[in-house]
Design an enzyme around this catalytic site. Structure first.
Site, short mmCIF file in Angstrom:
data_model
loop_
_atom_site.label_atom_id
_atom_site.label_comp_id
_atom_site.label_asym_id
_atom_site.label_seq_id
_atom_site.Cartn_x
_atom_site.Cartn_y
_atom_site.Cartn_z
N PHE A 153 0.81 -1.22 0.00
CA PHE A 153 0.00 0.00 0.00
C PHE A 153 0.84 1.26 0.00
CE2 PHE A 153 0.74 -0.17 4.64
CZ PHE A 153 0.94 1.18 4.91
N LYS A 177 -1.17 -7.31 -9.39
CA LYS A 177 -2.17 -7.35 -8.32
C LYS A 177 -1.78 -6.29 -7.30
CE LYS A 177 -2.68 -8.78 -4.45
NZ LYS A 177 -3.38 -7.65 -3.82
N GLU A 180 -4.93 -3.97 -2.08
CA GLU A 180 -6.38 -3.71 -2.00
C GLU A 180 -6.65 -2.40 -1.26
OE1 GLU A 180 -4.62 -6.07 -0.71
OE2 GLU A 180 -5.12 -6.43 1.40
N SER A 230 5.38 -6.83 3.34
CA SER A 230 5.97 -7.13 4.65
C SER A 230 6.78 -8.43 4.60
CB SER A 230 4.85 -7.23 5.69
OG SER A 230 3.94 -8.22 5.29
N CYS A 285 9.68 1.64 3.55
CA CYS A 285 10.61 0.57 3.90
C CYS A 285 12.01 1.14 4.14
CB CYS A 285 10.65 -0.49 2.82
SG CYS A 285 11.40 0.12 1.32
N GLU A 387 8.97 -3.95 12.93
CA GLU A 387 8.82 -2.79 12.05
C GLU A 387 7.57 -2.03 12.51
OE1 GLU A 387 7.61 -3.60 7.98
OE2 GLU A 387 8.89 -1.99 7.27
P1 NAD Z 1 1.56 -6.61 2.99
O1 NAD Z 1 2.62 -7.65 3.09
O2 NAD Z 1 0.46 -6.64 3.97
O3 NAD Z 1 0.85 -6.67 1.54
C1 NAD Z 1 1.61 -6.65 0.35
C2 NAD Z 1 0.83 -7.38 -0.73
O4 NAD Z 1 0.65 -8.74 -0.35
C3 NAD Z 1 -0.56 -6.80 -1.00
O5 NAD Z 1 -0.80 -6.82 -2.39
C4 NAD Z 1 -1.48 -7.75 -0.26
O6 NAD Z 1 -2.75 -7.86 -0.86
C5 NAD Z 1 -0.73 -9.08 -0.35
N1 NAD Z 1 -1.01 -9.93 0.81
C6 NAD Z 1 -1.31 -9.54 2.06
N2 NAD Z 1 -1.47 -10.61 2.86
C7 NAD Z 1 -1.27 -11.70 2.09
C8 NAD Z 1 -1.28 -13.11 2.34
N3 NAD Z 1 -1.55 -13.60 3.55
N4 NAD Z 1 -0.99 -13.93 1.34
C9 NAD Z 1 -0.70 -13.46 0.11
N5 NAD Z 1 -0.68 -12.13 -0.19
C10 NAD Z 1 -0.95 -11.27 0.79
O7 NAD Z 1 2.32 -5.20 3.00
P2 NAD Z 1 1.67 -3.75 3.11
O8 NAD Z 1 1.19 -3.54 4.50
O9 NAD Z 1 0.76 -3.50 1.98
O10 NAD Z 1 2.97 -2.84 2.86
C11 NAD Z 1 3.85 -2.45 3.87
C12 NAD Z 1 5.05 -3.37 3.96
O11 NAD Z 1 5.75 -3.36 2.71
C13 NAD Z 1 6.05 -2.91 4.99
O12 NAD Z 1 6.53 -4.03 5.69
C14 NAD Z 1 7.17 -2.29 4.16
O13 NAD Z 1 8.44 -2.27 4.77
C15 NAD Z 1 7.14 -3.16 2.96
N6 NAD Z 1 7.78 -2.51 1.82
C16 NAD Z 1 9.00 -2.97 1.43
C17 NAD Z 1 9.67 -2.35 0.39
C18 NAD Z 1 11.02 -2.85 -0.03
O14 NAD Z 1 11.45 -2.50 -1.11
N7 NAD Z 1 11.70 -3.65 0.79
C19 NAD Z 1 9.08 -1.27 -0.28
C20 NAD Z 1 7.81 -0.84 0.12
C21 NAD Z 1 7.17 -1.48 1.18
#
Ligand code: NAD
Length: 497
Positions: A153, A177, A180, A230, A285, A387
């Protein structure tokens, strides 16, 4: 909290389709707390249609000359620039970034489109004449097939743009994808890609959570998966995708340390720390989430840092008068951040700048938190290990650089780390010994730009080839090595006849 809004469309095989009958999740404007859209929770059926469309489009697109594919991205670049304000407003509205932060992030995305425009030269192979007598050797970089992007997000435009422009320019087809929580920017960027002339089926968008993701990860026609999110999900994506024979690059979460030496330039360091910790409300991140002060640095730094944090104006980002910092993504996330700060206090840390009670009378239902600094954090505390992803800066006080590096290196994550100093010797020691993939020297957010890989380590990255730069070209292509020998004698004689 359901609403009467129509669900966001999917984009499959060149058509925008609104799917009825699926459950939906609300998309909020975090500045006001209002529901502004509904995102359908798709599953295997939409994924099947999108992957089949992408698979069918692959032969023609991969045979399209690289210069022609690049032209689509030259046009896309123009369109993104022309619609820049609209894109930034959409990012602000569904994510809560200030317009300034949204602009910065969309520029980072635009640079990735520009990088993809260079694909005819990025796809150059190597050649060696006379590998053996009369034998020549060359390498070709060929596309993989259907590639997938699953995005978080916190950067609604930039992270998707890290992925599909280059993947497509390399000759692959793609299924995106988006998160959401922020689907609207991805849909707008998709509309612009269609306007730029991307052929039917080459680029597709589906929505959903675990079921859609699992369908993508296990689909036999998917060749590669790019993920950002994450760490627990990144690890799951990597393990599941690779188990099903996919190439996977999965960027995870982070906990980035900023080491401040006693000789640091204090006013500039305060500015850099404040941006690193509180920019984008800490939802990055590459956010600087822990400051390790060395020796006398704490006394020199903290009074002005606390003053700077207290001066940060929090407010809605969806109107002309812009605040310094916007809201966090959801009410639930706000509660999580508050819980982590409370756990730090309970374990003995002290809140020295307290943004928890911030009031925003203009937008009382928004998801706001003020800039918060917690001093006396110990590495065993939950606040130090997890985090936080909110506008919270931890402070740890240490006696020397060795100890600061040791603490930084003990983190399970390895995304970014920075040192603030005027000593070349200290900076060299730090950059050599620190275990993090992106290192800043007097730079608080050393996030890499399009031409350099985004090199997270440890729990911040699962895979081999990173996102962005040459590594991403390698990720989205497979190499073929051709060894050639032609038989026959006296070619010169034949030509003489
Ligand atoms: P998230 O892991 O909750 O979601 C990321 C994606 O995975 C979304 O599209 C979501 O729909 C999907 N998802 C969520 N739960 C899932 C599951 N159980 N099974 C399969 N898919 C699933 O992350 P978020 O809260 O949207 O974003 C924030 C996180 O992203 C933070 O931890 C941040 O550090 C990380 N991030 C990392 C970088 C990097 O380059 N390392 C860059 C941006 C964000």
């Amino acid at each position: 909290m359901s609403s009467a809004l129509a669900p966001c469309p999917v984009f499959i095989d060149g058509e925008w389709r609104t799917l009825s009958g699926l459950p939906t999740t609300p998309v909020f404007n975090p500045s006001t707390g209002d529901v502004i859209a509904e995102c359908p929770v798709g599953g295997a059926a939409e994924v099947e249609a999108a992957v089949q469309a992408a698979h069918a489009a692959f032969p023609a697109w991969s045979e399209t000359p690289a210069v022609e594919r690049a032209r689509v991205f030259f046009r896309y670049r123009q369109l993104v620039e022309k619609n820049f304000d609209r894109i930034c407003q959409t990012v602000s509205r569904e994510h809560g970034k200030t317009l300034g932060e949204a602009r910065g992030s969309v520029y980072r995305g635009l640079e990735n489109i520009e990088y993809a425009c260079g694909v005819p030269t990025l796809l150059f192979g190597d050649t060696l004449e006379n590998l053996a007598r009369g034998v020549d050797c060359e390498t070709l970089l060929q596309p993989l097939g259907v590639c997938v992007g699953i995005t978080p997000f916190n950067f609604p435009a930039m992270v998707p743009l890290w992925m599909y422009p280059l993947a497509l320019a390399c000759g692959n087809t793609f299924v995106l994808k988006p998160s959401e929580k922020v689907p609207l920017t991805a849909l707008l960027l998709g509309e612009l890609l269609v306007e730029a002339g991307i052929p039917k089926g080459v680029f597709n968008i589906v929505h959903g959570g675990r079921a859609a993701v699992d369908a993508l990860l296990t689909h036999p026609k998917v060749r590669a998966v790019s993920f950002v999110g994450s760490s627990p999900i990144a690890k799951y994506i990597y393990e599941t995708g690779t188990r099903h024979g996919k190439r996977v690059q999965a960027n995870g979460g982070a906990k980035n340390y900023l080491v401040i030496m006693p000789d640091a330039d204090i006013p500039k360091t305060v500015e850099a720390l404040s941006t690193a910790a509180f920019g984008c409300a800490g939802e990055r991140c590459m956010a600087g989430s822990t400051a390790i002060t060395v020796g006398a640095a704490a006394e020199r730094l903290l009074p002005s840092l606390v003053e700077a944090a207290r001066a940060i104006k929090v407010g809605p980002t969806d109107r002309p008068a812009q605040p310094d910092m916007g809201p966090v993504i959801t009410a639930q996330h706000r509660e999580r951040v508050l819980g982590l700060v409370a756990s730090g206090e309970k374990e003995g840390a002290k809140v020295i700048a307290d943004g928890r009670g911030v009031k925003v009378p203009d937008a009382p239902r928004g998801f706001y938190l003020g800039a918060t600094i917690v001093d006396g954090v110990e590495r065993t505390m939950t606040l130090a290990r997890e985090e936080v992803f909110g506008p919270v800066l931890n402070v740890m006080r240490q006696d020397d650089l060795d100890r600061a590096i040791e603490i930084t290196n003990a983190s399970a994550f390895g995304n970014g780390a920075a040192i603030f100093t005027n000593s070349g010797r200290a900076a060299r020691e730090f950059k050599h010994r620190v275990k993090a993939g992106m290192v800043g020297i007097n730079v608080g957010v050393p996030a890499t730009m399009a031409m350099f890989p985004f090199t997270g380590w440890d729990d911040s990255f699962y895979g081999d080839l990173h996102i962005q730069g040459r590594e991403a070209v390698q990720f989205y292509t497979q190499q073929k090595v051709i060894t050639t020998r032609w038989f026959g004698e006296g070619v010169g004689d034949v030509w003489k006849k």
